[in-house]
Design a protein around this motif. Structure first.
Motif, PDB file in Angstrom:
ATOM      1  N   MET A   1      -4.748  -8.377 -15.332  1.00  0.00           N
ATOM      2  CA  MET A   1      -4.521  -9.240 -14.188  1.00  0.00           C
ATOM      3  C   MET A   1      -5.743  -9.158 -13.282  1.00  0.00           C
ATOM      4  O   MET A   1      -6.039  -8.125 -12.716  1.00  0.00           O
ATOM      5  N   ASN A   2      -6.462 -10.220 -13.134  1.00  0.00           N
ATOM      6  CA  ASN A   2      -7.676 -10.231 -12.340  1.00  0.00           C
ATOM      7  C   ASN A   2      -7.438 -10.655 -10.899  1.00  0.00           C
ATOM      8  O   ASN A   2      -8.158 -10.238 -10.011  1.00  0.00           O
ATOM      9  N   GLU A   3      -6.464 -11.494 -10.680  1.00  0.00           N
ATOM     10  CA  GLU A   3      -6.205 -11.980  -9.333  1.00  0.00           C
ATOM     11  C   GLU A   3      -5.327 -11.006  -8.561  1.00  0.00           C
ATOM     12  O   GLU A   3      -4.285 -10.594  -9.030  1.00  0.00           O
ATOM     13  N   CYS A   4      -5.799 -10.665  -7.378  1.00  0.00           N
ATOM     14  CA  CYS A   4      -5.016  -9.789  -6.506  1.00  0.00           C
ATOM     15  C   CYS A   4      -5.075 -10.381  -5.109  1.00  0.00           C
ATOM     16  O   CYS A   4      -5.826  -9.924  -4.264  1.00  0.00           O
ATOM     17  N   GLU A   5      -4.299 -11.425  -4.904  1.00  0.00           N
ATOM     18  CA  GLU A   5      -4.324 -12.108  -3.610  1.00  0.00           C
ATOM     19  C   GLU A   5      -3.658 -11.288  -2.513  1.00  0.00           C
ATOM     20  O   GLU A   5      -4.032 -11.375  -1.356  1.00  0.00           O
ATOM     21  N   PHE A   6      -2.652 -10.510  -2.892  1.00  0.00           N
ATOM     22  CA  PHE A   6      -1.928  -9.694  -1.928  1.00  0.00           C
ATOM     23  C   PHE A   6      -1.978  -8.243  -2.389  1.00  0.00           C
ATOM     24  O   PHE A   6      -1.782  -7.951  -3.558  1.00  0.00           O
ATOM     25  N   LYS A   7      -2.221  -7.350  -1.438  1.00  0.00           N
ATOM     26  CA  LYS A   7      -2.369  -5.938  -1.794  1.00  0.00           C
ATOM     27  C   LYS A   7      -1.746  -5.059  -0.716  1.00  0.00           C
ATOM     28  O   LYS A   7      -1.826  -5.366   0.476  1.00  0.00           O
ATOM     29  N   ALA A   8      -1.126  -3.961  -1.148  1.00  0.00           N
ATOM     30  CA  ALA A   8      -0.624  -2.930  -0.244  1.00  0.00           C
ATOM     31  C   ALA A   8      -1.102  -1.597  -0.794  1.00  0.00           C
ATOM     32  O   ALA A   8      -1.074  -1.379  -2.010  1.00  0.00           O
ATOM     33  N   VAL A   9      -1.561  -0.718   0.094  1.00  0.00           N
ATOM     34  CA  VAL A   9      -2.083   0.576  -0.333  1.00  0.00           C
ATOM     35  C   VAL A   9      -1.343   1.676   0.429  1.00  0.00           C
ATOM     36  O   VAL A   9      -1.259   1.641   1.658  1.00  0.00           O
ATOM     37  N   PHE A  10      -0.806   2.624  -0.323  1.00  0.00           N
ATOM     38  CA  PHE A  10      -0.140   3.798   0.241  1.00  0.00           C
ATOM     39  C   PHE A  10      -1.065   4.988   0.013  1.00  0.00           C
ATOM     40  O   PHE A  10      -1.474   5.236  -1.119  1.00  0.00           O
ATOM     41  N   SER A  11      -1.391   5.726   1.051  1.00  0.00           N
ATOM     42  CA  SER A  11      -2.196   6.931   0.924  1.00  0.00           C
ATOM     43  C   SER A  11      -1.328   8.109   1.365  1.00  0.00           C
ATOM     44  O   SER A  11      -0.900   8.174   2.520  1.00  0.00           O
ATOM     45  N   LEU A  12      -1.044   9.006   0.433  1.00  0.00           N
ATOM     46  CA  LEU A  12      -0.133  10.122   0.700  1.00  0.00           C
ATOM     47  C   LEU A  12      -0.917  11.416   0.823  1.00  0.00           C
ATOM     48  O   LEU A  12      -1.615  11.824  -0.108  1.00  0.00           O
ATOM     49  N   GLU A  13      -0.790  12.068   1.961  1.00  0.00           N
ATOM     50  CA  GLU A  13      -1.463  13.338   2.215  1.00  0.00           C
ATOM     51  C   GLU A  13      -0.436  14.467   2.195  1.00  0.00           C
ATOM     52  O   GLU A  13       0.725  14.261   2.528  1.00  0.00           O
ATOM     53  N   HIS A  14      -0.893  15.641   1.845  1.00  0.00           N
ATOM     54  CA  HIS A  14      -0.065  16.848   1.899  1.00  0.00           C
ATOM     55  C   HIS A  14       1.220  16.711   1.094  1.00  0.00           C
ATOM     56  O   HIS A  14       2.321  17.015   1.573  1.00  0.00           O
ATOM     57  N   VAL A  15       1.097  16.197  -0.127  1.00  0.00           N
ATOM     58  CA  VAL A  15       2.243  16.065  -1.026  1.00  0.00           C
ATOM     59  C   VAL A  15       1.919  16.784  -2.324  1.00  0.00           C
ATOM     60  O   VAL A  15       0.768  17.144  -2.588  1.00  0.00           O
TER      61      VAL A  15
END
Length: 80
Positions: A1-15
């Motif tokens: 899948m090359n198209e990424c029109e919408f993106k959400a990023v979760f960054s988890l620390e201390h897990v």
């Protein structure tokens, strides 16, 4: 899948990185379809979960799946 029109990023620390990564590696196939996918990586010591989708509805669906999975992983971790 090359198209990424919408993106959400979760960054988890201390897990528990190993627990989160292993759990999501098993879920990656379930969270991949023609309109979106979820990927997981470890960057600078943090677990980074990226949700990529072609449309907003697919993004919402995948983000919901990620949140439910994280909730269950953290609840099980508390019990153990």
């Amino acid at each position: 899948m090359n198209e990424c029109e919408f993106k959400a990023v979760f960054s988890l620390e201390h897990v528990d990185k190993e627990l989160i990564v292993k759990s999501f590696k098993t879920l990656e196939k379930e969270m991949r379809f023609g309109r979106g996918f979820v990927s997981i990586d470890v960057r600078n010591g943090d677990v980074v979960i990226t949700v990529c989708a072609k449309d907003l509805t697919s993004l919402r669906s995948l983000v919901s799946g990620v949140m439910k999975s994280l909730y269950l992983i953290f609840r099980v971790e508390e019990l153990g």
